[in-house]
Design an enzyme around this catalytic site. Structure first.
Site, PDB file in Angstrom:
ATOM      1  CE1 TYR A 169      34.775  55.305   3.568  1.00  0.00           C
ATOM      2  CE2 TYR A 169      36.219  56.711   4.857  1.00  0.00           C
ATOM      3  CZ  TYR A 169      35.390  55.614   4.758  1.00  0.00           C
ATOM      4  OH  TYR A 169      35.184  54.837   5.864  1.00  0.00           O
ATOM      5  CE  LYS A 226      40.536  50.424  -1.639  1.00  0.00           C
ATOM      6  NZ  LYS A 226      39.856  51.246  -0.613  1.00  0.00           N
ATOM      7  CG  ASP A 275      36.088  50.473  -1.441  1.00  0.00           C
ATOM      8  OD1 ASP A 275      35.669  50.219  -0.303  1.00  0.00           O
ATOM      9  OD2 ASP A 275      37.067  51.207  -1.635  1.00  0.00           O
TER      10      ASP A 275
END
Length: 519
Positions: A263, A370, A298
């Site tokens: 990320y 999550k 995500d």
């Protein structure tokens, strides 16, 4: 247990095997290197805190002096232990003398590696004891107060003022929230130091400091007593200070931390060599103290298409799982990330979202998954947005997610007001209650849309992982195969803070944390 999605166990094991080899390959690189932030973390755990006369954190002052003298490859644990032997001072006193210009730590007579390690070991044990006591405090709260049912309702506060954040966080807990995430001030991940003390002015969020962690932890403990359940605290162990913030989280009893090197590489342009080394120490700390880490898959779907790129999310989840295994993180601490980000105009998009979410649960049955809400296709139409969030909540309860970051009907309009948060909690609570056992009661048509979609995504993830194993993770990121974002191996921020270890290097915390030592 038989897969409801008809997933082939051989393909699952193939994907996991590729990910395991990728992680082990990267571990060889990690073990040979250290970074300025990893070394600052060691100092923080040894008790070095505070700032100098120009507000530079003392861990930075010490590491910068050692680095400038060419001593970083030996590591601050050696230099600090040696200084303790030569001066009779403790690490905080040594740091203060360095900051005052009264001591050059690399010019002192030198002891052996073994002598230096023995000198700092009491401070190492003191830090580990403090962290273990915080872990036991969490366990005691959970035993006495209990907690909400999963999926835990996870909401954010982001005023910029820690004291205003406290007001909003306690209100959210009273409304039903189980996890409070304090959003970090914009661009803090790009700072190569951790700000000091309580803060009242942030930008798009609140500065992550140890004092702010302490203030919010106290506030959530207080409201937890009031609502009779433990309220978890989340912040961000990412960016150029990834392991330092993990250490702060361990010391102040945070419960959840966003923590994902990939990320940081893709979405914050942190140098990949720097952050992959930092991630290991941060995850060792997280594993030791019982924090749940959240990975950032995500985000791939905000820069790439959720339908076409779904397999990259699954592939990255497998890689993050194996990085976590190497840090001795238990499965329940693995908050592997994914998101509800299909274009609402796609026919049967809900079925594809459901397939992806159920597959994540089947692949990682014991993980604290999550699940992130729709953001990319939120338009400012609050009525449609509330429906999108309702579908997201339905998928979550159906597929057995763990941490549910609640969607806000005012996404794409403004930072949520307290009433926006209340409506989101009400939405999720209604759906979770009415559909609690939906997932255990419903099966999927053999060869139908949902099964076929999940099987295809898994096969593509396995193929991608095979490519990553062959080419290497760094090369794969350079090619832009995750999130549609390309990053060069020698680019980004922080590469000048990476160096090779020498033969006398040691980090006393890693082996003790990996073996879950108690003092």
């Amino acid at each position: 247990m038989k897969s409801k999605l008809g997933l082939d166990p051989k393909v699952v094991e193939s994907a996991r095997g590729h990910a395991r080899n990728i992680a082990h390959d990267m571990q060889d690189f990690i073990d040979a290197h250290t970074t300025v932030s990893t070394e600052r973390t060691i100092l923080r755990l040894l008790g070095v805190d505070g700032v100098d006369d120009v507000e530079t954190p003392l861990p930075n002052v010490v590491v910068e002096e050692i680095q400038a003298a060419g001593g970083l490859p030996r590591g601050v644990a050696y230099w600090m232990g040696n200084a303790m032997i030569q001066t009779g001072l403790d690490p905080q006193q040594i740091a203060e003398k360095i900051a005052a210009g009264e001591l050059d730590i690399t010019k002192l007579p030198t002891a052996s590696k073994e002598e230096a390690e023995a000198a700092i070991m009491p401070k190492v044990k003191e830090a580990l004891h403090h962290i273990r006591m915080q872990t036991k405090a969490r366990e005691a709260y959970l035993e006495r107060l209990g907690e909400g049912k999963q999926p835990w309702l996870y909401v954010i506060v982001a005023t910029g003022n820690i004291f205003e954040d406290v007001v909003q966080a306690q209100a959210a807990a009273r409304q039903g929230a189980d996890i409070i995430a304090v959003i970090r001030s914009t661009a803090q991940s790009l700072l190569d130091h951790v700000p000091y003390g309580p803060t009242t002015e942030g930008f798009g969020g609140t500065w992550a400091t140890q004092e702010n962690f302490k203030i919010m932890r106290k506030a959530l403990d207080e409201v937890g007593e009031e609502v009779h359940r433990y309220i978890r605290l989340c912040n961000y162990s990412s960016g150029l200070c990834m392991p330092e913030i993990a250490a702060m989280g361990a010391l102040e009893r945070l419960d959840v931390m966003l923590n994902d090197a990939i990320y940081g590489i893709l979405f914050r342009d942190i140098n990949m060599q720097r952050t992959i080394v930092d991630q290991f120490f941060s995850r060792v700390i997280i594993g030791y103290c019982g924090i749940i880490f959240n990975s950032g898959e995500d985000n791939y779907l905000t820069t790439d298409d959720a339908y076409e790129a779904a397999h990259t999310v699954t592939a990255s989840q497998f890689i993050n799982e194996q990085f976590a295994v190497l840090a001795n993180i238990e499965e329940w601490q693995m908050g592997l990330g994914h998101a509800f980000e299909m274009d609402p105009e796609i026919e049967n998009g809900f079925l594809y979202e459901l397939a992806q979410a159920v597959m994540a649960r089947e692949l990682f049955p014991n993980a604290s998954l999550k699940y992130m809400p729709p953001t990319k296709f939120m338009t400012g139409n609050i009525y449609r947005g509330h429906i999108q969030d309702a579908l997201f909540n339905l998928v979550a309860i159906w597929s057995g997610q763990s941490l549910q970051l609640l969607g806000m009907l005012t996404e794409a309009v403004h930072t949520p007001h307290m009433q926006d948060r209340y409506l989101s909690i009400e939405n999720a609570t209604y759906i979770f209650n009415n559909c609690r056992d939906l997932g255990s009661d419903v099966e999927f048509k053999e060869g139908g849309i949902i099964q076929s979609r999940a099987q295809l995504v898994l096969e593509k993830a396995d193929a991608l992982l095979a490519e990553v194993e062959k080419d290497g993770l760094f090369s794969t990121i350079e090619q832009g195969k995750f999130g549609g974002v390309k990053r060069p191996m020698d680019g980004g921020k922080g590469l000048d803070g990476v160096c090779n270890k020498d033969e006398q290097y040691f980090n006393p915390f890693i082996p003790l944390m990996l073996e879950k030592a108690e003092f």
